[in-house]
Design an enzyme around this catalytic site. Structure first.
Site, PDB file in Angstrom:
ATOM      1  N   SER A  76      95.782  -7.634  42.838  1.00 19.28           N
ATOM      2  CA  SER A  76      94.679  -8.604  42.529  1.00 19.28           C
ATOM      3  C   SER A  76      93.971  -9.111  41.910  1.00 19.28           C
ATOM      4  CB  SER A  76      93.723  -8.381  43.983  1.00 19.28           C
ATOM      5  OG  SER A  76      92.249  -9.287  44.023  1.00 19.28           O
ATOM      6  N   THR A  77      92.985  -8.545  41.213  1.00 24.44           N
ATOM      7  CA  THR A  77      91.735  -8.800  39.595  1.00 24.44           C
ATOM      8  C   THR A  77      93.002  -8.176  38.742  1.00 24.44           C
ATOM      9  OG1 THR A  77      89.946  -9.183  40.905  1.00 24.44           O
ATOM     10  CG2 THR A  77      90.642  -8.727  38.536  1.00 24.44           C
ATOM     11  N   ASP A  87      92.569  -3.120  49.421  1.00 25.81           N
ATOM     12  CA  ASP A  87      93.901  -3.942  50.003  1.00 25.81           C
ATOM     13  C   ASP A  87      95.290  -2.662  49.916  1.00 25.81           C
ATOM     14  OD1 ASP A  87      95.253  -6.031  52.080  1.00 25.81           O
ATOM     15  OD2 ASP A  87      95.532  -7.444  50.102  1.00 25.81           O
ATOM     16  N   HIS A  93      95.945 -11.970  45.512  1.00 26.12           N
ATOM     17  CA  HIS A  93      94.736 -12.755  45.803  1.00 26.12           C
ATOM     18  C   HIS A  93      94.487 -13.362  45.081  1.00 26.12           C
ATOM     19  CE1 HIS A  93      93.805  -8.245  47.901  1.00 26.12           C
ATOM     20  NE2 HIS A  93      94.493  -9.106  48.176  1.00 26.12           N
ATOM     21  N   MET A 133      90.519  -4.955  42.636  1.00 28.63           N
ATOM     22  CA  MET A 133      89.295  -3.963  43.271  1.00 28.63           C
ATOM     23  C   MET A 133      89.842  -4.060  44.796  1.00 28.63           C
ATOM     24  SD  MET A 133      86.523  -3.894  41.901  1.00 28.63           S
ATOM     25  CE  MET A 133      84.554  -3.956  42.788  1.00 28.63           C
TER      26      MET A 133
END
Length: 362
Positions: free
Chosen positions: A182-183, A303, A208, A300
């Site tokens: 993600s991030t 997931d 993401h 973050m």
């Protein structure tokens, strides 16, 4: 509130007066954050940042005198240390390309906007910006699962997991590698993929990311990694030696077309908070693939943890990024705390480890 009960100071940089006013309203209404100032072009932004030392900067890309990329290249930010940069970029192919360049130059995250005339989309932009500010605040405060002082210390050496999950073995050649991030993912994926690729088996990435940006991410990775990287297509066989990036806004499940041939089935529905969703990808790999390997990188939240559980229950390995090397350590830490990490390594070491599993030799 934030560290020492002081709100995080946010500098707003945009050449549009309307945009600056809109962002000022969004930031000003968010507890724990305050507007530290504004700049209308990149040159002014550099001066204000050096003088006022804000905690977070929302940075436009297309500006006069010095664009957002120029600002980043001049200041050379280090992700994880103040100021953190959040890009505000056009929701177009060109805007996506520039945004990914900005991430490579040190920006931590981005908020897409439809166009320079996006009044009807301000509610969505506000929701996204609030979530990105929360992530930036967590990075600066050393939150999201564990404390970490700032500035971020040099990454500690890669280390094994405290106790690999019972029943998991790294023996046997994988038939697919599934990746969650993600991030920080666009910055981290090249570190993972360079020592891994060309991979003898398909690699599928659940990053993401919004629509349009995933296509630009695939193109950017293809240049950086120097191997085929494509946006995954619904029902198309997954190719060995190729990295398949799930398209933004879709979830992807692995399906078996015939013995030895896997594909991705793309879906838009479901209750998953993030799309592409790593839990969905990992669970489908556990159900469908003969010998999948999971990888969890920076991000973050959590997931990938439940999907990793499904892989571990099959006896399949899950390699997790060392949180000390992650831009955001929530996703790796969640998998480690759940006891699901077969090994905990930095991204390049994960790439080398999986390359050995697949039988690839230099």
């Amino acid at each position: 509130m934030t560290r020492n009960d002081q709100p995080r100071r946010v500098l707003i940089v945009d050449d549009s007066a309307f945009m600056r006013a809109s962002l000022r309203h969004i930031v000003g209404a968010l507890p724990g954050f305050t507007v530290a100032g504004e700049a209308k072009d990149g040159r002014e932004a550099v001066e204000v940042i050096r003088r006022d030392r804000p905690d977070i900067v929302t940075l436009d890309i297309d500006m006069p005198l010095l664009d957002g990329i120029g600002v980043l290249r001049e200041l050379r930010p280090v992700p994880g240390t103040a100021p953190l940069f959040i890009m505000v970029s056009a929701f177009t192919t060109a805007g996506a390309d520039l945004t990914l360049t900005a991430l490579g130059c040190g920006a931590i995250d981005f908020v897409p906007k439809a166009s320079e005339h996006f009044r009807t989309d301000l509610a969505q932009v506000g929701d996204l910006l609030r979530s990105k500010l929360a992530i930036a605040g967590a990075v600066l405060a050393g939150q999201d699962g564990r404390s970490r002082p700032l500035p971020v210390a040099a990454p500690r050496p890669s280390r094994p997991a405290a106790a690999p999950p019972a029943g998991v073995t790294t023996a046997g050649v994988p038939d697919v590698v599934v990746v969650a991030c993600s991030t920080g993912g666009p910055q981290t994926l090249p570190e993972l993929l360079r020592p891994l690729c060309p991979c003898p088996v398909p690699v599928v990435v659940a990053q993401h990311i919004p629509p349009v940006f995933s296509r630009s991410l695939a193109a950017s990775l293809a240049v950086s990694v120097e191997c085929p990287v494509v946006e995954a297509e619904d029902g198309k066989p997954l190719a060995a030696g190729t990295v398949h990036v799930l398209p933004g806004g879709f979830n992807g499940e692995l399906v078996r077309l015939r013995p030895g041939v896997l594909a991705v089935r793309l879906t838009e529905g479901g209750a998953a908070l993030h799309r592409p969703n790593a839990d969905i990808l990992f669970r489908s790999a556990a159900l469908t693939a003969r010998r999948p390997v999971g990888i969890i990188l920076t991000g973050m939240g959590c997931d990938g943890t439940e999907g990793a559980r499904a892989l571990v229950q099959r006896g399949c390995p899950v390699l997790v990024q060392d949180p000390a090397t992650a831009v955001i350590w929530g996703m790796p830490r969640a998998a480690i705390d759940a006891g699901l990490a077969s090994e905990v390594l930095d991204p390049a070491a994960i790439g080398r480890r999986v390359a050995l599993m697949t039988g690839r030799r230099e």
